[in-house]
Design a protein around this motif. Structure first.
Motif, short mmCIF file in Angstrom:
data_model
loop_
_atom_site.label_atom_id
_atom_site.label_comp_id
_atom_site.label_asym_id
_atom_site.label_seq_id
_atom_site.Cartn_x
_atom_site.Cartn_y
_atom_site.Cartn_z
N GLY A 1 -0.76 1.11 -10.41
CA GLY A 1 -1.91 0.34 -9.87
C GLY A 1 -0.94 -0.43 -8.72
N ALA B 1 1.15 11.31 0.14
CA ALA B 1 2.38 11.05 -1.35
C ALA B 1 3.10 11.59 -1.51
N GLY B 2 2.63 12.79 -1.70
CA GLY B 2 3.96 14.04 -1.98
C GLY B 2 5.26 13.66 -1.12
N SER C 1 2.53 11.93 -13.26
CA SER C 1 3.61 12.51 -13.17
C SER C 1 4.35 12.04 -15.18
N VAL D 1 -10.05 12.47 5.15
CA VAL D 1 -10.85 11.11 4.73
C VAL D 1 -10.03 9.75 5.59
N PHE D 2 -10.05 9.39 6.25
CA PHE D 2 -9.34 8.78 6.86
C PHE D 2 -10.46 6.88 6.83
N LEU D 3 -10.21 6.41 6.41
CA LEU D 3 -10.93 5.11 6.10
C LEU D 3 -10.46 3.99 7.41
N GLY D 4 -9.21 4.11 8.13
CA GLY D 4 -9.10 3.24 9.38
C GLY D 4 -9.46 3.81 10.58
N ALA E 1 -2.28 7.21 -11.69
CA ALA E 1 -2.27 5.77 -11.22
C ALA E 1 -1.72 5.18 -9.84
N ALA F 1 -3.21 3.25 -6.43
CA ALA F 1 -3.79 2.51 -6.59
C ALA F 1 -5.13 3.37 -6.45
N VAL G 1 -6.99 12.95 1.33
CA VAL G 1 -6.90 11.20 1.74
C VAL G 1 -5.89 10.81 2.18
N GLY G 2 -4.86 11.82 1.75
CA GLY G 2 -3.15 10.46 1.92
C GLY G 2 -1.88 12.46 2.12
N GLU H 1 1.07 -1.15 0.18
CA GLU H 1 -0.15 0.32 -0.02
C GLU H 1 0.98 0.74 -0.20
N THR I 1 -11.25 3.47 0.12
CA THR I 1 -11.38 4.49 0.75
C THR I 1 -11.72 5.59 -0.78
N GLY J 1 -6.01 6.69 -6.49
CA GLY J 1 -6.24 7.13 -8.19
C GLY J 1 -7.32 6.06 -9.30
N1 LIG Z 1 -6.55 8.17 4.75
C1 LIG Z 1 -6.85 7.40 4.64
O1 LIG Z 1 -7.55 5.94 4.96
C2 LIG Z 1 -6.07 6.92 3.13
C3 LIG Z 1 -6.23 5.12 2.38
C4 LIG Z 1 -5.79 4.63 1.65
C5 LIG Z 1 -4.22 5.51 0.66
N2 LIG Z 1 -3.81 6.25 2.09
C6 LIG Z 1 -2.69 7.62 1.85
O2 LIG Z 1 -2.93 7.89 -0.25
C7 LIG Z 1 -1.97 7.68 -0.69
C8 LIG Z 1 -2.02 6.93 -1.47
O3 LIG Z 1 -2.38 5.80 -1.69
P1 LIG Z 1 -2.12 4.93 -2.97
O4 LIG Z 1 -2.13 3.86 -1.95
O5 LIG Z 1 -2.85 4.98 -4.28
O6 LIG Z 1 -0.34 5.00 -3.38
P2 LIG Z 1 0.73 4.47 -4.72
O7 LIG Z 1 -0.45 3.48 -4.95
O8 LIG Z 1 1.97 4.12 -3.56
O9 LIG Z 1 0.11 6.12 -4.99
C9 LIG Z 1 0.89 7.01 -5.21
C10 LIG Z 1 1.03 7.60 -6.49
O10 LIG Z 1 1.19 9.20 -5.79
C11 LIG Z 1 2.42 9.87 -6.66
N3 LIG Z 1 3.10 10.68 -6.40
C12 LIG Z 1 3.34 11.77 -6.06
N4 LIG Z 1 4.04 12.43 -5.07
C13 LIG Z 1 4.45 11.50 -4.93
C14 LIG Z 1 6.21 11.42 -4.28
N5 LIG Z 1 6.88 12.35 -3.40
N6 LIG Z 1 6.97 10.17 -4.25
C15 LIG Z 1 5.47 8.83 -4.00
N7 LIG Z 1 4.84 8.84 -5.25
C16 LIG Z 1 4.00 10.59 -5.61
C17 LIG Z 1 2.51 8.74 -7.44
O11 LIG Z 1 1.91 8.86 -9.18
P3 LIG Z 1 2.87 9.83 -9.74
O12 LIG Z 1 4.27 9.39 -10.51
O13 LIG Z 1 2.10 9.64 -11.14
O14 LIG Z 1 2.04 11.10 -9.81
C18 LIG Z 1 2.42 7.20 -7.34
O15 LIG Z 1 1.61 6.55 -8.36
C19 LIG Z 1 -1.15 7.91 0.89
O16 LIG Z 1 -0.29 8.68 0.62
C20 LIG Z 1 -1.51 6.60 0.85
O17 LIG Z 1 -1.22 6.61 2.56
C21 LIG Z 1 -4.85 6.93 3.01
#
Ligand SMILES: NC(=O)c1ccc[n+]([C@@H]2O[C@H](COP(=O)([O-])OP(=O)(O)OC[C@H]3O[C@@H](n4cnc5c(N)ncnc54)[C@H](OP(=O)(O)O)[C@@H]3O)[C@@H](O)[C@H]2O)c1
Length: 320
Positions: A314, A238-239, A170, A260-263, A147, A149, A235-236, A40, A124, A151
């Motif tokens: 994905g 990732a940046g 990106s 938003v926090f699913l947990g 791109a 998961a 919701v996150g 994840e 989520t 998203g």
């Molecule tokens: N709040 C909640 O309940 C909850 C639940 C699930 C996930 N999340 C959070 O949501 C975020 C995304 O989760 P995910 O499972 O979809 O992650 P993932 O599949 O690993 O995808 C993350 C995406 O973020 C983009 N990104 C932008 N800036 C980045 C950086 N500096 N380093 C790495 N990737 C970067 C990347 O796409 P590009 O390269 O195309 O920009 C990447 O595809 C995470 O922060 C996760 O902790 C939160």
């Protein structure tokens, strides 16, 4: 059992493949033999800077497998049943003990490798769009990090609900790979300004909803891309940068920013049943789990590094 563990936070190379004690099945839990681990977005962030709840720590929210032991108080699950599981940590291992509430039965026709990647991203994305985002048919949604998961799940669910879907990524190549899943318009944020492009695509109206799993500076763009009365589901992170935005920019357009926090609600009937429905939707072929690549569990460090290279579209799986 074997597990991918670490003793300190850091880059992917902190991960080691080691023998650790088997987990113990709780009276209200189940023990599973893991067949697929879904790495994840939160797992890479936790490896980088999250708490080491155990030492060595086994990171990981999601894994699917077969139940090999059932706690004495559990009546609705049985040994031999295939389940998808979620917990705070412990997925990167051959065996996993979880509370029975967080184990969803997997239909016979659904591959466990796909099931492993459903609960958190789809649950989520669904909450971002509907429970907190109030998305309606005919609206336009912007999915940041399309791109990833979360998203990819949001793109499919929004399209299914009758929305127009814009997403960012990106690279052009990554955006191209999103088109089969319902993307109407892609924005390469490395080469184009997201707000300018959104305004062009919406005849200056802006979008009704943004799903933002990136935070940081991206969130400011999410606010500026909103239509009057637009909503954001943040919701996150990732940046991986601090989220500092001028929230006063929400005010003039009567815009709303929701976290938003699913947990926080995963144990509720609402979320539990929703995830069960989403697993059924994937089993019936109505939604697609996109798996980019699989690595052996022993190569967890390489799998995390591949994700952080920003090539994955994905999910990336680990197979014990
Ligand atoms: N709040 C909640 O309940 C909850 C639940 C699930 C996930 N999340 C959070 O949501 C975020 C995304 O989760 P995910 O499972 O979809 O992650 P993932 O599949 O690993 O995808 C993350 C995406 O973020 C983009 N990104 C932008 N800036 C980045 C950086 N500096 N380093 C790495 N990737 C970067 C990347 O796409 P590009 O390269 O195309 O920009 C990447 O595809 C995470 O922060 C996760 O902790 C939160």
């Amino acid at each position: 059992m074997k597990a991918a563990v670490y003793y300190q936070n850091g880059a992917p190379d902190v991960l080691r493949y080691e023998d650790v004690p088997d987990p113990v099945c709780h009276s209200r839990g189940v023990l599973i033999r893991v067949e697929a681990v879904s790495i994840e977005g939160g797992d890479t962030l936790n490896r980088l800077g999250g708490a080491l709840v155990t030492k060595p720590h086994i990171v990981g929210y999601q894994a699917a497998g077969t139940i090999i032991e059932v706690g004495s108080e559990v009546t609705h699950l049985k040994v031999g049943q295939r389940v998808a599981t979620v917990d705070g940590y412990g997925s990167h291992a051959e065996l996993r003990a979880v509370t029975a509430r967080n184990a969803w039965p997997v239909p016979d026709n659904l591959d466990l490798r796909l099931a492993a990647a459903i609960p958190v991203p789809f649950g989520t994305a669904h909450d971002c769009l509907f429970e907190f985002g109030h998305l309606k048919a005919g609206e336009t949604v912007l999915v940041q990090a399309g791109a990833g998961a979360v998203g990819l799940a949001a793109i499919q669910l929004a399209r299914r609900a009758g929305a127009t879907v814009i997403a960012t990524a990106s690279s052009d190549e990554r955006l191209e790979r999103l088109k089969p899943f319902g993307l109407d318009h892609g924005i390469n944020y490395k080469t184009h300004d997201v707000v300018t492009e959104v305004m062009k695509l919406t005849s200056k109206a802006g979008v009704n909803l943004v799903v933002d799993p990136v935070g940081g500076q991206t969130l400011q763009g999410s606010i500026l891309a909103l239509a009057y009365r637009g909503r954001i589901s943040l919701v996150g992170q990732a940046g991986r940068e601090p989220t500092k935005v001028d929230v006063s920019t929400l005010m003039h357009g009567n815009r709303t920013l929701s976290g938003v926090f699913l947990g926080a609600e995963i144990l509720t009937d609402r979320v539990h049943d929703n995830i069960a429905r989403l697993i059924g939707d994937v089993a019936r072929g109505e939604l697609t789990v996109v798996i980019d690549r699989e690595f052996p569990l022993s190569e967890a460090a390489a799998a995390h590094a591949f994700i952080e290279s920003r090539q994955a579209v994905g999910r990336v799986l680990l197979i014990p």
